[in-house]
Design a protein around this motif. Structure first.
Motif, PDB file in Angstrom:
ATOM      1  N   TYR A  63     -19.956   2.561  41.146  1.00  0.00           N
ATOM      2  CA  TYR A  63     -19.455   3.318  42.293  1.00  0.00           C
ATOM      3  C   TYR A  63     -18.301   4.241  41.878  1.00  0.00           C
ATOM      4  CZ  TYR A  63     -17.602   4.170  47.001  1.00  0.00           C
ATOM      5  OH  TYR A  63     -17.159   4.750  48.148  1.00  0.00           O
ATOM      6  N   GLN A  66     -19.497   7.146  39.801  1.00  0.00           N
ATOM      7  CA  GLN A  66     -20.296   8.093  40.577  1.00  0.00           C
ATOM      8  C   GLN A  66     -19.476   8.912  41.571  1.00  0.00           C
ATOM      9  OE1 GLN A  66     -23.677   6.282  42.470  1.00  0.00           O
ATOM     10  NE2 GLN A  66     -24.650   5.764  40.523  1.00  0.00           N
ATOM     11  N   ASN A  67     -18.206   8.619  41.728  1.00  0.00           N
ATOM     12  CA  ASN A  67     -17.393   9.308  42.722  1.00  0.00           C
ATOM     13  C   ASN A  67     -17.423  10.840  42.572  1.00  0.00           C
ATOM     14  OD1 ASN A  67     -15.758   8.979  45.057  1.00  0.00           O
ATOM     15  ND2 ASN A  67     -13.973   9.452  43.831  1.00  0.00           N
ATOM     16  N   ARG A  70     -20.811  12.084  43.884  1.00  0.00           N
ATOM     17  CA  ARG A  70     -20.871  12.052  45.349  1.00  0.00           C
ATOM     18  C   ARG A  70     -20.023  13.161  45.964  1.00  0.00           C
ATOM     19  NH1 ARG A  70     -20.268   6.762  44.303  1.00  0.00           N
ATOM     20  NH2 ARG A  70     -18.096   6.773  44.925  1.00  0.00           N
ATOM     21  N   GLU A 116     -29.035   5.893  41.543  1.00  0.00           N
ATOM     22  CA  GLU A 116     -28.630   5.917  42.950  1.00  0.00           C
ATOM     23  C   GLU A 116     -28.252   4.525  43.443  1.00  0.00           C
ATOM     24  OE1 GLU A 116     -27.696   7.529  46.564  1.00  0.00           O
ATOM     25  OE2 GLU A 116     -28.292   8.622  44.771  1.00  0.00           O
ATOM     26  N   GLU A 119     -27.756   2.972  50.178  1.00  0.00           N
ATOM     27  CA  GLU A 119     -26.775   3.232  51.237  1.00  0.00           C
ATOM     28  C   GLU A 119     -26.130   1.946  51.733  1.00  0.00           C
ATOM     29  OE1 GLU A 119     -25.309   5.988  52.442  1.00  0.00           O
ATOM     30  OE2 GLU A 119     -26.391   7.005  50.845  1.00  0.00           O
ATOM     31  N   LYS A 122     -23.558   0.949  49.210  1.00  0.00           N
ATOM     32  CA  LYS A 122     -22.402   1.854  49.283  1.00  0.00           C
ATOM     33  C   LYS A 122     -21.474   1.449  50.416  1.00  0.00           C
ATOM     34  CE  LYS A 122     -24.707   5.998  47.682  1.00  0.00           C
ATOM     35  NZ  LYS A 122     -25.110   7.361  48.069  1.00  0.00           N
ATOM     36  N   ARG A 126     -17.655   0.339  50.051  1.00  0.00           N
ATOM     37  CA  ARG A 126     -16.569   1.041  50.754  1.00  0.00           C
ATOM     38  C   ARG A 126     -15.696   0.062  51.536  1.00  0.00           C
ATOM     39  NH1 ARG A 126     -20.729   4.605  52.498  1.00  0.00           N
ATOM     40  NH2 ARG A 126     -20.875   6.317  51.042  1.00  0.00           N
TER      41      ARG A 126
END
Length: 135
Positions: A63, A66-67, A70, A116, A119, A122, A126
């Protein structure tokens, strides 16, 4: 990503607050000097989360890398010039000493980092990043 960064680190002495204070202070002074900025550099106080499971760690690792993808400022994780992975695969230098004990520098690792994230995962990540403890 103009006002924040992500970092995963180990603090064997438990001095995270002291480290982040010094790191942010020095980084902000450097950014102000280079850019000529005179106002606040970061968006707000730092947030931390204690990672206690291998699964959550692996998801956070991906994550964080990948920031910039994104955010739309990099086509893949290793192309972002301010990322440690960019340095670790030999594409640039990094002024902070880095030790990557997990070694995601081969093609398999880079493909995994760039894959990927669902969702649902993710959203869990978060929310987890706003907790003090996540296991």
């Amino acid at each position: 990503m103009t006002n924040h960064y992500h970092m995963i680190l180990v603090t064997p002495e438990g001095n995270l607050d002291e480290f982040i204070y010094e790191f942010n202070k020095r980084l902000a002074l450097k950014v102000q000097k280079v850019s000529g900025r005179i106002n606040q550099v970061f968006g707000g106080r730092y947030k931390w989360c204690l990672i206690q499971s291998q699964n959550y760690f692996m998801n956070c690792y991906r994550y964080v890398y990948q920031n910039p993808v994104r955010a739309g400022i990099s086509r893949d994780c290793q192309s972002y010039p301010y990322s440690t992975i960019h340095h670790l695969i030999g594409k640039g230098s990094f002024v902070i000493p880095i030790h990557d004990r997990y070694g995601f520098k081969d093609e398999y690792g880079l493909n995994w980092i760039n894959s990927e994230i669902a969702e649902k995962e993710k959203e869990i990540l978060r929310k987890g990043l706003y907790r003090s403890l996540f296991s």
